[in-house]
Design a protein around this motif. Structure first.
Motif, short mmCIF file in Angstrom:
data_model
loop_
_atom_site.label_atom_id
_atom_site.label_comp_id
_atom_site.label_asym_id
_atom_site.label_seq_id
_atom_site.Cartn_x
_atom_site.Cartn_y
_atom_site.Cartn_z
N ASN A 138 -6.16 -1.09 4.14
CA ASN A 138 -7.22 -1.91 4.83
C ASN A 138 -7.77 -2.85 3.83
OD1 ASN A 138 -7.43 -0.51 6.96
ND2 ASN A 138 -8.76 0.99 6.49
N ILE A 139 -7.81 -2.47 2.48
CA ILE A 139 -8.25 -3.44 1.40
C ILE A 139 -7.04 -4.48 1.09
CG2 ILE A 139 -8.24 -3.74 -1.01
CD1 ILE A 139 -9.73 -0.88 -1.15
N ILE A 168 -6.52 3.53 2.70
CA ILE A 168 -7.52 2.88 2.13
C ILE A 168 -7.27 1.46 1.33
CG2 ILE A 168 -9.30 2.91 0.13
CD1 ILE A 168 -9.67 5.68 0.53
N SER A 169 -5.96 1.50 0.82
CA SER A 169 -5.17 0.46 0.32
C SER A 169 -4.70 -0.47 1.30
CB SER A 169 -4.21 0.62 -0.71
OG SER A 169 -3.18 1.55 0.03
N GLY A 206 -4.62 9.15 2.04
CA GLY A 206 -6.04 8.69 1.78
C GLY A 206 -5.82 7.44 1.05
N ILE A 207 -5.10 7.28 0.15
CA ILE A 207 -4.74 6.10 -0.72
C ILE A 207 -3.97 5.11 0.30
CG2 ILE A 207 -3.61 5.23 -2.71
CD1 ILE A 207 -3.90 7.87 -4.15
N SER A 226 0.87 -1.07 -0.08
CA SER A 226 -0.10 0.23 0.04
C SER A 226 0.95 1.27 -0.01
CB SER A 226 -0.85 0.14 1.16
OG SER A 226 -0.10 -0.07 2.29
#
Length: 67
Positions: free
Chosen positions: A51-52, A48-49, A44-45, A9
């Motif tokens: 967690n994904i 989010i990434s 932000g990226i 990430s």
């Protein structure tokens, strides 16, 4: 996976940040607000990434346990 989900990430967020930052220099449109927006975009990226990729990693681990 050779890379952990945190490293992957971070790699994705850094790549997007650098592409955005370099493209602003290429088109000669560098402003302080745009740089601030890029930094917010980076975090932000990254979050989010992270967690994904964590969820995908857990799915793969659980799939291996089932098989």
């Amino acid at each position: 996976m050779n890379l952990s989900y945190r490293e992957l990430s971070l790699l994705l967020a850094t790549t997007v940040f650098l592409l955005s930052f370099v493209s602003k220099f290429i088109i000669y449109d560098v402003k302080l607000t745009y740089i601030g927006r890029d930094i917010i975009l980076f975090f932000g990226i990254y979050l989010i990434s992270k967690n994904i990729f964590f969820m995908i990693d857990k799915l793969i681990i659980n799939y291996r346990k089932i098989m």
